[in-house]
Design a protein around this motif. Structure first.
Motif, PDB file in Angstrom:
ATOM      1  N   MET A   1       0.800  -1.214   0.000  1.00 16.10           N
ATOM      2  CA  MET A   1       0.000   0.000   0.000  1.00 16.10           C
ATOM      3  C   MET A   1       0.840   1.274   0.000  1.00 16.10           C
ATOM      4  O   MET A   1       0.608   2.191  -0.795  1.00 16.10           O
ATOM      5  N   GLY A   2       1.815   1.369   0.912  1.00 12.71           N
ATOM      6  CA  GLY A   2       2.611   2.579   1.012  1.00 12.71           C
ATOM      7  C   GLY A   2       3.360   2.886  -0.270  1.00 12.71           C
ATOM      8  O   GLY A   2       3.345   4.031  -0.755  1.00 12.71           O
ATOM      9  N   PHE A   3       4.012   1.890  -0.850  1.00 14.99           N
ATOM     10  CA  PHE A   3       4.777   2.119  -2.075  1.00 14.99           C
ATOM     11  C   PHE A   3       3.865   2.361  -3.275  1.00 14.99           C
ATOM     12  O   PHE A   3       4.204   3.123  -4.182  1.00 14.99           O
TER      13      PHE A   3
ATOM     14  N   GLN B   1       2.015  11.338 -10.665  1.00 13.97           N
ATOM     15  CA  GLN B   1       1.176  12.513 -10.902  1.00 13.97           C
ATOM     16  C   GLN B   1       1.938  13.830 -10.834  1.00 13.97           C
ATOM     17  O   GLN B   1       1.471  14.838 -11.372  1.00 13.97           O
ATOM     18  N   ILE B   2       3.110  13.844 -10.165  1.00 11.61           N
ATOM     19  CA  ILE B   2       3.900  15.088 -10.139  1.00 11.61           C
ATOM     20  C   ILE B   2       4.936  15.119 -11.259  1.00 11.61           C
ATOM     21  O   ILE B   2       5.756  16.030 -11.326  1.00 11.61           O
ATOM     22  N   GLY B   3       4.888  14.085 -12.139  1.00 11.75           N
ATOM     23  CA  GLY B   3       5.776  14.084 -13.302  1.00 11.75           C
ATOM     24  C   GLY B   3       7.169  13.559 -13.025  1.00 11.75           C
ATOM     25  O   GLY B   3       8.153  14.080 -13.589  1.00 11.75           O
ATOM     26  N   GLU B   4       7.270  12.546 -12.168  1.00 12.14           N
ATOM     27  CA  GLU B   4       8.553  11.892 -11.879  1.00 12.14           C
ATOM     28  C   GLU B   4       8.448  10.415 -12.275  1.00 12.14           C
ATOM     29  O   GLU B   4       8.402   9.533 -11.404  1.00 12.14           O
ATOM     30  N   PRO B   5       8.395  10.116 -13.577  1.00 11.82           N
ATOM     31  CA  PRO B   5       8.148   8.739 -14.018  1.00 11.82           C
ATOM     32  C   PRO B   5       9.224   7.740 -13.593  1.00 11.82           C
ATOM     33  O   PRO B   5       8.907   6.577 -13.310  1.00 11.82           O
ATOM     34  N   LYS B   6      10.469   8.165 -13.531  1.00 13.35           N
ATOM     35  CA  LYS B   6      11.536   7.233 -13.149  1.00 13.35           C
ATOM     36  C   LYS B   6      11.369   6.792 -11.693  1.00 13.35           C
ATOM     37  O   LYS B   6      11.468   5.597 -11.368  1.00 13.35           O
ATOM     38  N   LYS B   7      11.088   7.742 -10.816  1.00 16.93           N
ATOM     39  CA  LYS B   7      10.855   7.413  -9.408  1.00 16.93           C
ATOM     40  C   LYS B   7       9.589   6.579  -9.258  1.00 16.93           C
ATOM     41  O   LYS B   7       9.538   5.638  -8.453  1.00 16.93           O
TER      42      LYS B   7
ATOM     43  N   PHE C   1       6.820   1.553  -7.947  1.00 11.09           N
ATOM     44  CA  PHE C   1       5.828   0.517  -8.267  1.00 11.09           C
ATOM     45  C   PHE C   1       6.481  -0.871  -8.284  1.00 11.09           C
ATOM     46  O   PHE C   1       5.830  -1.871  -7.938  1.00 11.09           O
ATOM     47  N   GLU C   2       7.750  -0.921  -8.650  1.00 13.34           N
ATOM     48  CA  GLU C   2       8.473  -2.207  -8.593  1.00 13.34           C
ATOM     49  C   GLU C   2       8.563  -2.704  -7.149  1.00 13.34           C
ATOM     50  O   GLU C   2       8.397  -3.899  -6.872  1.00 13.34           O
TER      51      GLU C   2
ATOM     52  N   ASP D   1       4.062  -1.612 -16.502  1.00 12.48           N
ATOM     53  CA  ASP D   1       4.009  -1.796 -17.963  1.00 12.48           C
ATOM     54  C   ASP D   1       3.643  -0.498 -18.670  1.00 12.48           C
ATOM     55  O   ASP D   1       4.175  -0.195 -19.744  1.00 12.48           O
ATOM     56  N   ALA D   2       2.737   0.272 -18.065  1.00 13.63           N
ATOM     57  CA  ALA D   2       2.349   1.546 -18.692  1.00 13.63           C
ATOM     58  C   ALA D   2       3.519   2.519 -18.720  1.00 13.63           C
ATOM     59  O   ALA D   2       3.738   3.234 -19.737  1.00 13.63           O
ATOM     60  N   LEU D   3       4.277   2.572 -17.647  1.00 15.83           N
ATOM     61  CA  LEU D   3       5.446   3.457 -17.598  1.00 15.83           C
ATOM     62  C   LEU D   3       6.517   3.002 -18.593  1.00 15.83           C
ATOM     63  O   LEU D   3       7.190   3.817 -19.215  1.00 15.83           O
ATOM     64  N   LYS D   4       6.668   1.701 -18.734  1.00 17.54           N
ATOM     65  CA  LYS D   4       7.627   1.171 -19.734  1.00 17.54           C
ATOM     66  C   LYS D   4       7.221   1.594 -21.133  1.00 17.54           C
ATOM     67  O   LYS D   4       8.046   2.008 -21.946  1.00 17.54           O
ATOM     68  N   ALA D   5       5.918   1.467 -21.405  1.00 12.76           N
ATOM     69  CA  ALA D   5       5.423   1.801 -22.739  1.00 12.76           C
ATOM     70  C   ALA D   5       5.584   3.288 -23.032  1.00 12.76           C
ATOM     71  O   ALA D   5       5.932   3.688 -24.152  1.00 12.76           O
ATOM     72  N   ASP D   6       5.371   4.114 -22.037  1.00 13.01           N
ATOM     73  CA  ASP D   6       5.428   5.571 -22.230  1.00 13.01           C
ATOM     74  C   ASP D   6       6.846   6.111 -22.228  1.00 13.01           C
ATOM     75  O   ASP D   6       7.171   7.045 -22.978  1.00 13.01           O
ATOM     76  N   PHE D   7       7.688   5.563 -21.352  1.00 14.41           N
ATOM     77  CA  PHE D   7       9.018   6.175 -21.167  1.00 14.41           C
ATOM     78  C   PHE D   7      10.178   5.214 -21.456  1.00 14.41           C
ATOM     79  O   PHE D   7      11.336   5.589 -21.357  1.00 14.41           O
TER      80      PHE D   7
END
Length: 380
Positions: free
Chosen positions: A328-330, A339-345, A350-351, A372-378
């Motif tokens: 839950m926390g992670f 949502q703040i635009g830090e896709p790498k973090k 999420f991992e 998977d969505a982050l992989k596809a986008d970035f």
């Protein structure tokens, strides 16, 4: 030393293996033995703190109070509590214990000793030997209900909560009680319960109710209930549940109504509501309450509904502390970074969530979808 031995001497030893125990308490103040009952929560733990509920007219009210305490605790309406019942029916001793002077309305000599017996013997005995919280409540009926009000005359009220059931009021009590309630700055819960059947006390109780309602003070939590169809005898069985609900209302999980009318309509951050709720509980009751999963999910839903991104981070930190083995926390933290635009973090967070235990509606599949969505986008 002799006084100390007399004070703590008991003919029957209290055992925590049983939920309800009874003893004969040797009172130095009264110079007599008194029958006392105790209820200890089934999961009593010396590392925890328990509010103390003192019940006068123990023969009649103790079992009802214990039943309500167990029910409300089981369904999260109140903290587990210790209940002590003072038996007063033998030889109608309640009338001596709680007698008042007909002119002044103040306690008689015997009643003063009974006052000291409760405040200087019974309660210190429990505070010393058991893990009691600072929060204390007293319950009385008829003449014993009137007697509970004398603690309001002290500079600092020994009790935080009063349940007065159809009080047989001493002279001037209808004006003295409101005056004393108005004088306190500490949080006081005052519950007044009466029957619909009229008796000699009815006009004075209603006068007292009107005067208390006129007090404008945030620290006073007052509730008055008059029950249709109840007479002076049956009213003793009415209203205890409602009184518990009022006194321990903040302990209940966030309700759908509370969510819609208080959290969603507030301009404050959603997490602030949760923080304030649990800090208020700690300030009033003297111990920390474990955060309910229901409350976590309510605030999470509010964050999404109000698009309150900034509340997600402290909520995530709280979840890591309260539910450390779960995702839950992670997961909440991952949404925050997303949502703040830090896709790498977000991707790395999420991992971490994926590697931990599922909880409530949060599943590994949901974390994997985010990854998977982050992989596809970035392309991570």
């Amino acid at each position: 030393m002799l006084r100390k031995l007399t004070f703590f001497a008991c003919l029957l030893c209290v055992s925590l293996n049983a939920q309800v125990t009874q003893e004969i308490f040797e009172s130095f103040k009264l110079q007599e033995r008194r029958d006392v009952k105790y209820y200890f929560p089934e999961d009593y733990d010396e590392e925890k703190k328990y509010p103390l509920i003192v019940v006068l007219d123990g023969e009649y009210l103790f079992d009802q109070v214990v039943a309500n305490a167990k029910f409300y605790h089981k369904f999260h309406g109140m903290p587990a509590s210790i209940v002590v019942g003072i038996e007063q029916s033998k030889k109608s001793i309640r009338f001596d214990d709680c007698a008042f002077e007909p002119d002044s309305g103040l306690p008689s000599e015997k009643a003063k000793k009974f006052f000291e017996f409760l405040g200087m013997e019974i309660i210190p005995y429990l505070d010393l030997n058991y893990s009691t919280a600072p929060f204390k409540m007293i319950v009385g009926y008829d003449i014993t209900a009137n007697f509970t009000n004398y603690w309001l005359f002290k500079e600092n009220s020994l009790f935080n909560a009063y349940i007065n059931i159809s009080p047989d009021l001493a002279p001037e009590m209808e004006t003295r009680v409101p005056a004393r309630l108005a004088a306190f700055d500490k949080q006081i819960f005052y519950q007044l319960i009466m029957e619909s059947e009229k008796n000699k006390n009815t006009p004075r109780i209603l006068q007292m109710d009107k005067a208390i309602k006129a007090i404008d003070k945030e620290s006073l939590h007052y509730n008055f209930q008059q029950y249709d169809g109840a007479d002076h005898i049956s009213v003793a069985t009415y209203g205890l549940g409602k009184a518990f609900d009022n006194i321990f209302g903040m302990f209940k999980p966030i309700s759908p109504k509370e969510y819609k009318t208080q959290i969603l309509t507030s301009e404050d951050p959603a997490f602030q509501y949760l923080e304030t709720k649990y800090q208020s509980i700690e300030d009033l009751f003297g111990f920390k309450k474990t955060v309910d999963l229901n409350d976590i999910m309510a605030i999470y839903a509010a964050c999404r509904k109000k698009e309150d991104v900034e509340s997600l981070k402290p909520l995530a930190d709280l979840c890591k502390k309260e539910f450390p083995e779960t995702m839950m926390g992670f997961y909440f933290e991952g949404e925050y970074y997303e949502q703040i635009g830090e896709p790498k973090k977000a991707f790395k967070t999420f991992e971490k969530a994926f590697a931990m235990d599922e909880i409530d509606f949060l599943t590994k599949e949901m974390a994997l979808e985010k990854i998977d969505a982050l992989k596809a986008d970035f392309g991570y």
